[in-house]
Design an enzyme around this catalytic site. Structure first.
Site, PDB file in Angstrom:
ATOM      1  N   HIS A 121       0.849  -1.190   0.000  1.00  0.00           N
ATOM      2  CA  HIS A 121       0.000   0.000   0.000  1.00  0.00           C
ATOM      3  C   HIS A 121       0.896   1.255   0.000  1.00  0.00           C
ATOM      4  O   HIS A 121       1.095   1.871  -1.036  1.00  0.00           O
ATOM      5  CB  HIS A 121      -0.941  -0.030   1.203  1.00  0.00           C
ATOM      6  CG  HIS A 121      -1.810   1.187   1.302  1.00  0.00           C
ATOM      7  ND1 HIS A 121      -1.984   1.883   2.475  1.00  0.00           N
ATOM      8  CD2 HIS A 121      -2.538   1.836   0.354  1.00  0.00           C
ATOM      9  CE1 HIS A 121      -2.796   2.918   2.238  1.00  0.00           C
ATOM     10  NE2 HIS A 121      -3.137   2.903   0.977  1.00  0.00           N
ATOM     11  N   CYS A 145      -0.581   0.242   9.684  1.00  0.00           N
ATOM     12  CA  CYS A 145      -0.733   1.618   9.201  1.00  0.00           C
ATOM     13  C   CYS A 145      -2.142   1.889   8.681  1.00  0.00           C
ATOM     14  O   CYS A 145      -2.765   2.867   9.072  1.00  0.00           O
ATOM     15  CB  CYS A 145       0.296   1.901   8.120  1.00  0.00           C
ATOM     16  SG  CYS A 145       1.955   2.045   8.795  1.00  0.00           S
ATOM     17  N   HIS A 146      -2.630   1.025   7.766  1.00  0.00           N
ATOM     18  CA  HIS A 146      -3.960   1.266   7.222  1.00  0.00           C
ATOM     19  C   HIS A 146      -4.805   0.008   7.185  1.00  0.00           C
ATOM     20  O   HIS A 146      -5.820  -0.035   6.505  1.00  0.00           O
ATOM     21  CB  HIS A 146      -3.843   1.882   5.810  1.00  0.00           C
ATOM     22  CG  HIS A 146      -2.942   3.075   5.762  1.00  0.00           C
ATOM     23  ND1 HIS A 146      -1.628   2.972   5.385  1.00  0.00           N
ATOM     24  CD2 HIS A 146      -3.166   4.365   6.112  1.00  0.00           C
ATOM     25  CE1 HIS A 146      -1.071   4.178   5.473  1.00  0.00           C
ATOM     26  NE2 HIS A 146      -1.980   5.046   5.926  1.00  0.00           N
ATOM     27  N   GLY A 147      -4.357  -1.039   7.905  1.00  0.00           N
ATOM     28  CA  GLY A 147      -5.196  -2.231   8.083  1.00  0.00           C
ATOM     29  C   GLY A 147      -5.238  -3.181   6.910  1.00  0.00           C
ATOM     30  O   GLY A 147      -6.315  -3.687   6.566  1.00  0.00           O
ATOM     31  N   PRO A 160      -6.440  -1.849   2.039  1.00  0.00           N
ATOM     32  CA  PRO A 160      -6.168  -0.992   0.893  1.00  0.00           C
ATOM     33  C   PRO A 160      -4.989  -1.420   0.003  1.00  0.00           C
ATOM     34  O   PRO A 160      -4.845  -0.892  -1.084  1.00  0.00           O
ATOM     35  CB  PRO A 160      -5.875   0.370   1.542  1.00  0.00           C
ATOM     36  CG  PRO A 160      -5.349   0.036   2.895  1.00  0.00           C
ATOM     37  CD  PRO A 160      -6.036  -1.214   3.319  1.00  0.00           C
TER      38      PRO A 160
END
Lengths: 181, 444, 258
Positions: A121, A145-147, A160
């Site tokens: 990502h 960080c963003h799953g 993501p």
């Protein structure tokens, strides 16, 4: 450039033009030849290239354990997969994958998974190497960080990140030693 | 090259908004240059080319160099061993420094022989001396960067000169060092300034060229052009001649870079800097040697005998520093020290001799700078050491500027000048003193 | 103009002639080393791989006990003709500090080809303690760091005298050497006849070993010597050609004026 303002003097003019052409061409060749070292010096130097491949001893990694090694400035995950993890990875070949790729294509020996540990990502390092760290919903790795969730083959399953954790070029020198890069 | 229609259209479009092309055209093609320039006039453009080469190689080297005392030496060796073509770029830069000074010295001596510093070119000369000073500073700092033994100890000796200044000496020196001795802070700031100074040089070079274009080039005869018959456009005649000279220059440069890359250097600089061990002979780079000799020419007892009260204010070290500074600063006064109304040494038979003797004097000063002061010059004459020789040649150096030139200009009988630049050519390459009545001398 | 040129050339000759003794000056009263013939000398000089291999053997078996070669990496040895396996084996003989372990304790690891030569002593103090207070210098740049270069090194290695000259007193622990500045060197004569058994069966006399190890050290200091000279020939020949063209073109342009 040198448009002569005097009247052309026939043969002399032609010879001067040929001479000018030959000289300019030779000088241009010289300039190009000189330019190359200035460009090439920015390419990776010999000592950087020498560290471009590393040898890793995998004999001490127990089943179910993983180690992280640094290669070309990035972390590389080496996981000694359990039978259950291998089976799950193979089963998930048929699952709905964000970046479809069969597990068989991502390993050379099924019990050894070698991945670049950089989330596809935005580049964070996913958790899941050490026991006790979150491995995410699919038993592989989880990027805090963003799953993004990765499975036991390092494939992206949720979140993501657009693609699977990359597999670097590596080969088995012996059963207990691999060379990465 | 302008490709007929499209090229010319682009040129016109740009030029209407930023007249760079017409500026280049005017400066190069329209610039009326005397038709009789000889090859000694090539050296200015050569200096410009070397400056560009030094900046290009320097910027590239800076991509790999580390300006910290613990890593500098090794980073240079990394350039030599691991960076692609690093050894080539380093040797070009290292030898380029020496080539730069060779070219500039010839350029300066050309100016001194042909009176290029005389009216109306005094400011042109001054700008040149400023460029020379900036070059000396740049080269000095550059030599420190590899952090070899000579880098470190040369830096120590020269920065310590500032401690000779009365009252503020110690403070200034510590300020320069960024500490209590030459160390990493010194190295780091020298790196920053070494990167900066060449661009200051470029700026002064621009002024130098503007000044040149204002007064126009001098020429070997030293007489002003009288009209278009005496001049030719710079382009293509002198561009083509400069290019040829550049080719010859590059051959010499290449021979050093590829076959004798350490010729101008000191073996001691391949030993990493050691603050606890001074080399047997601290020698600066060759282009400083004459000034180094002047610096060391002033011994203790000399000042003691002469000064009395002055001894307290000026010690030998300070006297040496001031003398060395004076030896460069006297160049600024040259246009006024030389009282001759005749520019070119070609028509000044007595001056000619003194010019060559001056050159020899500077060369001998350079030799003195390379030797220990107490070493005898000749093995069979123990009483005559290099210190004495340096003192004689230093005294002569100042005598040349302060005594000889002013007097010579007044008493010398110059040879008759030709009527015009094109006159010797029209007369079939005749000698300068051809039958025509002696012309009124060119107002210098 | 010609007079000017002749005078300038004479001048530079004067300067060079006076500086040359400084450049090649042996410090103090040490003898001037004799000029040797080296395969890498001159415009067309090259290294001879068999000689470099022998020299490396001398370095490893004699010098490496005290002298480091810290600017050379084991992988560089491919240039003298050693293959990857041999280099790995040579490197693996040495250990160097590794990364701290999980508990924060210091570790060691075997050297890799990518590592620089592991020095014989951990630090300067250890080196001095093992050598009567003298510090054996690193050899990576030795042929460049001494006036006389390879000639000096060869002279030094073969210049030991069993008996110092009559009126010379050699301090305890020092050794007399004809070519060392000051004559008293802390290093005992390192080479002895048959001290090394060459892999290629060359007779290992002291002069032979000295020649070979000096050539190896020259390579260690200047690994690109061959590339440099080869490139130099091409560049200079090209520049002569280009300058010829530039001269012809200059003459052509200026012919209009006469």
């Amino acid at each position: 450039m040198a448009n002569s303002t005097t009247a052309p003097d026939g043969g002399g003019e032609t010879r001067r033009d040929f001479l000018m052409l030959a000289t300019t061409a030779a000088a241009g060749f010289g300039v190009a030849a000189v330019a190359w070292p200035f460009i090439d010096q920015m390419n990776p130097a010999a000592d950087t290239l020498a560290l471009g491949s590393i040898k890793v001893d995998i004999s001490k990694i127990a089943v179910g354990q993983a180690i992280t090694v640094k290669w070309r400035g990035k972390p590389v995950f080496i996981r000694h997969r359990t039978a259950a993890e291998i089976a799950q990875a193979a089963k998930d070949d048929k699952a709905k994958l964000i970046d479809p790729q069969p597990d068989g294509k991502r390993v050379q020996k099924p019990q050894w998974l070698v991945l670049e540990g950089v989330c596809t990502h935005l580049g964070c390092i996913p958790k899941g190497q050490k026991s006790g760290e979150r491995k995410g919903e699919f038993g592989g790795w989880f990027c805090p960080c963003h799953g993004s969730h990765y499975d036991t083959s390092g494939r992206i399953r949720k979140g993501p990140a657009p693609s699977n954790l990359p597999v670097p070029a590596y080969k088995f020198l012996t059963d207990t030693q691999i060379q990465i890069g | 090259m302008a490709n007929g229609g499209t090229g010319t259209k682009i040129v016109k479009w740009v030029d209407a908004r930023l007249p760079i092309f017409s500026f280049m055209d005017h400066s190069l093609r329209d610039y009326p240059t005397p038709r009789n320039l000889n090859y000694w006039w090539n050296f200015g453009s050569l200096a410009g080319v070397v400056l560009v080469v030094m900046i290009a190689t320097g910027i590239v080297l800076a991509m790999h160099y580390t300006p910290h005392a613990a890593m500098a030496f090794d980073s240079v060796e990394r350039i030599m061993r691991d960076v692609n073509y690093g050894w080539l770029i380093r040797y070009i830069h290292m030898n380029g420094g020496s080539m730069f000074f060779i070219v500039v010295y010839i350029h300066i001596f050309r100016g001194m022989y042909y009176g290029s510093y005389k009216n109306p070119r005094e400011l042109l000369w001054w700008l040149g001396v400023i460029i020379y000073l900036l070059m000396m500073a740049t080269a000095f700092m550059g030599y420190v960067l590899p952090w070899g033994q000579m880098s470190f100890w040369g830096a120590t000796v020269i920065t310590k000169l500032f401690s000779a200044l009365p009252l503020v000496g110690e403070a200034v020196t510590e300020w320069l060092w960024g500490g209590f001795s030459v160390d990493s802070p010194t190295l780091n700031r020298f790196f920053s300034l070494h990167y900066l100074f060449p661009f200051l040089i470029v700026g002064v070079v621009v002024f130098h060229l503007v000044a040149l274009h204002t007064s126009k080039s001098s020429n070997p005869l030293g007489i002003d052009p009288r009209g278009p018959q005496d001049t030719i456009p710079f382009h293509p005649y002198y561009t083509v001649k400069d290019n040829f000279g550049l080719g010859v220059f590059f051959i010499v440069y290449a021979v050093f870079v590829f076959f004798a890359p350490d010729f101008f250097g000191e073996p001691d600089n391949y030993i990493p800097a050691n603050p606890l061990s001074t080399p047997a002979h601290i020698v600066p780079e060759w282009y400083y040697l004459p000034f180094y000799a002047v610096l060391r020419a002033v011994p203790d007892n000399f000042v003691g005998q002469w000064a009395g009260l002055g001894y307290i204010i000026i010690n030998a070290k300070l006297a040496g520093v001031l003398t060395m500074a004076a030896s460069i600063l006297v160049l600024f006064a040259l246009p006024w020290l030389d009282t001759s109304k005749v520019r070119s040494g070609r028509f000044r038979p007595v001056f000619k001799w003194f010019f060559w003797i001056f050159l020899l004097d500077v060369a001998i000063l350079g030799v003195c700078g390379a030797h220990a002061p107490d070493e005898p010059v000749f093995a069979w004459f123990k009483g005559f050491d290099y210190l004495t020789l340096a003192q004689i040649t230093t005294a002569y150096y100042f005598a040349h500027f302060l005594i000889l030139l002013p007097i010579l200009g007044k008493i010398e009988k110059p040879l008759p000048l030709p009527t015009s630049i094109s006159e010797p050519v029209l007369k079939g390459g005749g000698s300068a003193g051809a039958s025509a009545a002696a012309q009124p001398m060119e107002k210098a | 103009m010609r007079k000017l040129a002749v005078s300038l050339i004479a001048l530079s000759g004067l300067i060079a002639g006076s500086l040359a003794p400084v450049i090649v000056m042996a410090a103090g009263d040490a003898a001037h080393p004799k000029s040797q013939h080296w395969s890498f000398g001159g415009i067309f000089g090259t290294y001879e791989k068999p000689q470099l291999k022998r020299g490396f053997q001398v370095y490893q078996e004699v010098c490496a006990a005290c002298h480091s070669l810290r600017l050379v990496a084991y992988r560089n040895l491919s240039a003298i003709g050693l293959d990857e396996k041999a280099i790995e084996a040579i490197a693996a003989e040495k250990e160097l500090p590794g990364a701290p372990n999980e508990e924060g304790e210091a570790t060691t690891r075997k050297a890799l080809p990518s590592d620089k030569f592991v020095p014989p002593f951990a630090n300067e103090n250890a080196a001095r303690a093992a050598n009567n207070g003298a510090l054996p210098p690193d050899l990576s740049l030795m042929t460049k760091a001494r006036v006389g270069g390879p000639d000096y090194l060869y002279a030094l290695l073969t210049g030991y005298k069993e008996e110092a000259p009559k009126d010379v007193k050699v301090p305890e622990g020092m050794h007399y050497n004809t070519y060392f500045p000051g004559h008293n060197i802390a290093m005992a004569p390192p080479l002895s006849d048959e001290g090394v058994e060459y892999a290629d069966k060359t007779k290992a006399t002291v002069p032979q070993q000295a020649k070979d190890v000096t050539a190896f050290l020259q390579w260690a200091a200047d690994p690109y010597l061959e590339d440099r000279k080869r490139m130099g020939i091409k560049v200079v020949l090209f520049l002569i050609f280009l300058t010829g063209l530039l001269y012809a073109y200059k003459r052509k342009v200026w012919a209009k004026l006469h």
